[in-house]
Design a protein around this motif. Sequence first.
Motif, PDB file in Angstrom:
ATOM      1  N   ASP A   1       0.843  -1.188   0.000  1.00  0.00           N
ATOM      2  CA  ASP A   1       0.000   0.000   0.000  1.00  0.00           C
ATOM      3  C   ASP A   1       0.882   1.243   0.000  1.00  0.00           C
ATOM      4  N   GLU A   2       0.456   2.273  -0.708  1.00  0.00           N
ATOM      5  CA  GLU A   2       1.247   3.508  -0.835  1.00  0.00           C
ATOM      6  C   GLU A   2       1.575   4.166   0.503  1.00  0.00           C
ATOM      7  N   ARG A   3       0.734   3.975   1.486  1.00  0.00           N
ATOM      8  CA  ARG A   3       0.955   4.602   2.798  1.00  0.00           C
ATOM      9  C   ARG A   3       1.924   3.811   3.664  1.00  0.00           C
ATOM     10  N   SER A   4       2.345   2.657   3.180  1.00  0.00           N
ATOM     11  CA  SER A   4       3.224   1.787   3.946  1.00  0.00           C
ATOM     12  C   SER A   4       4.655   2.324   3.967  1.00  0.00           C
ATOM     13  N   PRO A   5       5.291   2.310   5.141  1.00  0.00           N
ATOM     14  CA  PRO A   5       6.709   2.698   5.191  1.00  0.00           C
ATOM     15  C   PRO A   5       7.591   1.738   4.396  1.00  0.00           C
TER      16      PRO A   5
ATOM     17  N   SER B   1      -0.991  -5.444   1.999  1.00  0.00           N
ATOM     18  CA  SER B   1      -0.699  -4.660   3.203  1.00  0.00           C
ATOM     19  C   SER B   1       0.216  -5.370   4.202  1.00  0.00           C
ATOM     20  N   SER B   2       0.719  -6.568   3.854  1.00  0.00           N
ATOM     21  CA  SER B   2       1.615  -7.265   4.778  1.00  0.00           C
ATOM     22  C   SER B   2       2.581  -8.164   4.009  1.00  0.00           C
ATOM     23  N   ASP B   3       3.660  -8.559   4.692  1.00  0.00           N
ATOM     24  CA  ASP B   3       4.607  -9.497   4.086  1.00  0.00           C
ATOM     25  C   ASP B   3       3.903 -10.801   3.721  1.00  0.00           C
ATOM     26  N   LYS B   4       3.026 -11.269   4.604  1.00  0.00           N
ATOM     27  CA  LYS B   4       2.312 -12.524   4.351  1.00  0.00           C
ATOM     28  C   LYS B   4       1.481 -12.432   3.066  1.00  0.00           C
ATOM     29  N   GLU B   5       0.730 -11.345   2.909  1.00  0.00           N
ATOM     30  CA  GLU B   5      -0.061 -11.154   1.691  1.00  0.00           C
ATOM     31  C   GLU B   5       0.830 -11.055   0.455  1.00  0.00           C
ATOM     32  N   MET B   6       1.971 -10.373   0.599  1.00  0.00           N
ATOM     33  CA  MET B   6       2.899 -10.226  -0.523  1.00  0.00           C
ATOM     34  C   MET B   6       3.411 -11.597  -0.954  1.00  0.00           C
ATOM     35  N   ILE B   7       3.846 -12.401  -0.003  1.00  0.00           N
ATOM     36  CA  ILE B   7       4.379 -13.727  -0.319  1.00  0.00           C
ATOM     37  C   ILE B   7       3.301 -14.584  -0.976  1.00  0.00           C
ATOM     38  N   GLU B   8       2.084 -14.564  -0.429  1.00  0.00           N
ATOM     39  CA  GLU B   8       0.983 -15.349  -1.007  1.00  0.00           C
ATOM     40  C   GLU B   8       0.670 -14.891  -2.436  1.00  0.00           C
ATOM     41  N   SER B   9       0.656 -13.581  -2.661  1.00  0.00           N
ATOM     42  CA  SER B   9       0.358 -13.055  -3.997  1.00  0.00           C
ATOM     43  C   SER B   9       1.436 -13.441  -4.994  1.00  0.00           C
ATOM     44  N   VAL B  10       2.685 -13.243  -4.622  1.00  0.00           N
ATOM     45  CA  VAL B  10       3.788 -13.555  -5.534  1.00  0.00           C
ATOM     46  C   VAL B  10       3.839 -15.055  -5.804  1.00  0.00           C
ATOM     47  N   LEU B  11       3.529 -15.852  -4.805  1.00  0.00           N
ATOM     48  CA  LEU B  11       3.536 -17.304  -4.958  1.00  0.00           C
ATOM     49  C   LEU B  11       2.446 -17.788  -5.909  1.00  0.00           C
ATOM     50  N   THR B  12       1.288 -17.150  -5.881  1.00  0.00           N
ATOM     51  CA  THR B  12       0.146 -17.662  -6.653  1.00  0.00           C
ATOM     52  C   THR B  12      -0.072 -16.982  -8.004  1.00  0.00           C
ATOM     53  N   ILE B  13       0.571 -15.852  -8.252  1.00  0.00           N
ATOM     54  CA  ILE B  13       0.371 -15.134  -9.514  1.00  0.00           C
ATOM     55  C   ILE B  13       1.558 -15.409 -10.443  1.00  0.00           C
TER      56      ILE B  13
END
Length: 140
Positions: free
Chosen positions: A65-69, A106-118
């Motif tokens: 997310d753009e607001r994420s540090p 919005s999280s590392d977990k979501e990022m890993i899941e997205s990259v893994l499945t797409i």
Amino acid sequence: MERGLFINLLLAVLLICSQPVFAIDVIVNPNVEVSAIPPAQLRLIFSGKRRTWPDGTPVRVVFFDERSPVHARFCKSIIQIHPRHIRRAWDQLLFTGSVKHRLTVSSDKEMIESVLTIPGAIGYVTELSSKEAVNAISLH
């Protein structure tokens, strides 16, 4: 006077040292056959200017997310582009119909899941364990 200067310097050092420090790993889908990438190519990928991998697979960029540090740190430190410039580039791609949507997590977990499945996905995380099925790539 010397005591005031010392206190100001001490406060400045404490402020600088209190900034969050974290490493960022660039990750790709396991089917992407890339183990290293030059920073210039990474900039092209994350700005939407390079949209296929060497084997012809479409690149699917996943952002925090753009607001994420984490997003701000990645843009400024790793690809060396201000986040607003990334936003403008993707807004233009969306407006022209070159891409259908911008993938955001919005999280590392979501990022890993997205990259893994797409298929063809690329993203970035602050914490990656050796147990993850995605591939971390090095920058050279």
